[in-house]
Design a protein around this motif. Sequence first.
Motif, PDB file in Angstrom:
ATOM      1  N   ALA A 152      42.189  53.724 -46.014  1.00  0.00           N
ATOM      2  CA  ALA A 152      42.158  54.996 -46.843  1.00  0.00           C
ATOM      3  C   ALA A 152      41.599  54.793 -48.125  1.00  0.00           C
ATOM      4  O   ALA A 152      41.499  55.735 -48.795  1.00  0.00           O
ATOM      5  CB  ALA A 152      43.508  55.644 -46.896  1.00  0.00           C
ATOM      6  N   THR A 153      41.698  53.609 -48.699  1.00  0.00           N
ATOM      7  CA  THR A 153      41.151  53.410 -50.068  1.00  0.00           C
ATOM      8  C   THR A 153      39.755  53.453 -50.260  1.00  0.00           C
ATOM      9  O   THR A 153      38.973  53.868 -51.052  1.00  0.00           O
ATOM     10  CB  THR A 153      41.722  52.021 -50.658  1.00  0.00           C
ATOM     11  N   CYS A 154      39.220  52.547 -49.179  1.00  0.00           N
ATOM     12  CA  CYS A 154      37.655  52.216 -49.435  1.00  0.00           C
ATOM     13  C   CYS A 154      36.703  52.353 -48.112  1.00  0.00           C
ATOM     14  O   CYS A 154      35.438  52.321 -47.976  1.00  0.00           O
ATOM     15  CB  CYS A 154      37.432  50.805 -49.732  1.00  0.00           C
ATOM     16  N   GLY A 155      37.511  52.748 -47.015  1.00  0.00           N
ATOM     17  CA  GLY A 155      36.788  53.312 -45.750  1.00  0.00           C
ATOM     18  C   GLY A 155      36.336  51.945 -45.044  1.00  0.00           C
ATOM     19  O   GLY A 155      35.853  52.506 -44.004  1.00  0.00           O
ATOM     20  N   SER A 168      46.052  45.905 -42.864  1.00  0.00           N
ATOM     21  CA  SER A 168      45.499  45.262 -44.146  1.00  0.00           C
ATOM     22  C   SER A 168      43.810  45.637 -44.346  1.00  0.00           C
ATOM     23  O   SER A 168      43.441  45.301 -43.144  1.00  0.00           O
ATOM     24  CB  SER A 168      45.737  43.708 -44.096  1.00  0.00           C
ATOM     25  N   CYS A 169      43.382  45.667 -45.381  1.00  0.00           N
ATOM     26  CA  CYS A 169      41.855  45.977 -45.388  1.00  0.00           C
ATOM     27  C   CYS A 169      41.230  44.593 -46.211  1.00  0.00           C
ATOM     28  O   CYS A 169      41.825  44.320 -46.949  1.00  0.00           O
ATOM     29  CB  CYS A 169      41.815  47.013 -46.410  1.00  0.00           C
ATOM     30  N   PRO A 170      40.592  44.250 -45.115  1.00  0.00           N
ATOM     31  CA  PRO A 170      39.776  42.855 -45.585  1.00  0.00           C
ATOM     32  C   PRO A 170      38.904  42.986 -46.688  1.00  0.00           C
ATOM     33  O   PRO A 170      38.461  42.058 -47.294  1.00  0.00           O
ATOM     34  CB  PRO A 170      39.011  42.391 -44.352  1.00  0.00           C
ATOM     35  N   ALA A 171      38.499  44.095 -46.921  1.00  0.00           N
ATOM     36  CA  ALA A 171      37.295  44.437 -48.160  1.00  0.00           C
ATOM     37  C   ALA A 171      38.057  44.613 -49.281  1.00  0.00           C
ATOM     38  O   ALA A 171      37.781  44.126 -50.189  1.00  0.00           O
ATOM     39  CB  ALA A 171      36.637  45.665 -47.555  1.00  0.00           C
ATOM     40  N   CYS A 172      39.194  45.273 -49.321  1.00  0.00           N
ATOM     41  CA  CYS A 172      39.625  45.583 -50.870  1.00  0.00           C
ATOM     42  C   CYS A 172      41.175  45.255 -51.103  1.00  0.00           C
ATOM     43  O   CYS A 172      41.671  45.353 -52.140  1.00  0.00           O
ATOM     44  CB  CYS A 172      39.643  47.158 -51.148  1.00  0.00           C
ATOM     45  N   GLY A 173      41.848  44.782 -49.951  1.00  0.00           N
ATOM     46  CA  GLY A 173      42.962  44.026 -49.913  1.00  0.00           C
ATOM     47  C   GLY A 173      44.202  45.133 -50.145  1.00  0.00           C
ATOM     48  O   GLY A 173      45.404  44.710 -50.157  1.00  0.00           O
TER      49      GLY A 173
HETATM   50 ZN   LIG Z   1      40.120  48.960 -48.148  1.00  0.00          ZN
END
Ligand SMILES: [Zn+2]
Length: 317
Positions: A152-155, A168-173
């Motif tokens: 939901a933060t970076c897509g 967990s988002c591997p792109a933005c953490g």
């Molecule tokens: Zn993210």
Amino acid sequence: MRLAETVTFGGSGLDRAAHLRGDTTEMARRLATGRVLPLWRGKPLLADAGTLGWLEAGHPALAHGRAPVFLGSDAGQDCFAQDISDWTPEAGAEAVEHGFFDASEQRHPALPATWVFAELRGVMAALTPRAAELAATARAILHWHRSHCFCATCGAASDMAMAGWQRSCPACGAQHFPRTDPVVIMLVTHGNRVLLGRSGGWPEGMYSCLAGFVEPGETIEAAVRREVLEEAGVRIGPVRYLASQPWPFPASLMIGCAAEALSTDITLDPAELEDALWLGREEVLQSFNGEHPQIRPARKGSIAHFLLWNWLADRLD
Ligand SMILES: [Zn+2]
């Protein structure tokens, strides 16, 4: 309310063993010896006699499954849930996607012919409290994973973590946690009468308690007063909490309250309600007994049914 936790989905004290969720080695070990409840598009697998259909890990019916979620430990047995929505049943067995209740059942070729995927609403009131808690938890958390695949933060596409209790988002953490949406549901009374309403699309004649989502920045009491005023034009005085019910359709927590009406004139909001009316105790009892000529009660297993039933029996204390 003394009887609060006897509501359907009212909880069975399941040991969720949350401290184990981050231990991937231990989780893999427990999965190998535990049991898995598959769900297909929100429908749990039911075995004979309407009990939950548990499988061992690695069963062919789980082949299309996504990563399992750890539900907890039930009398020493580790319980997992797995979403197998990517499996396609044979033609003619498709689910009904819309409507109040999907009565269709799906059978998997790798399972006994009497085992089916079926709507939880159809069996919820007949399950044991432990089975109901496991099924509600499974349905809610698997739905959250299906509908929150992206950060939901970076897509970016996110990954399941903590045995299914986090993404967990591997792109933005960023870390994301399962959602539960609070809903107030009100037993609105004025003397010996109760306010009930119905929405368009409900089964004919069915009336239930008014309900609505709690908004950001709002207390439970304020949500009760706002919803009843918006939907029916009735002003509310004192509000008292009665009982709560996890309602995994898809992710609500129903917060049941008693609310005393200060006014009785009804002004409907047609966008929210098709009809609303005041019913006396005798009429509510008639509807519960199936003897009312027009009114049908809320579905058994719902907190509305539970609150109305206990109101009739004078057991709201
Ligand atoms: Zn993210």
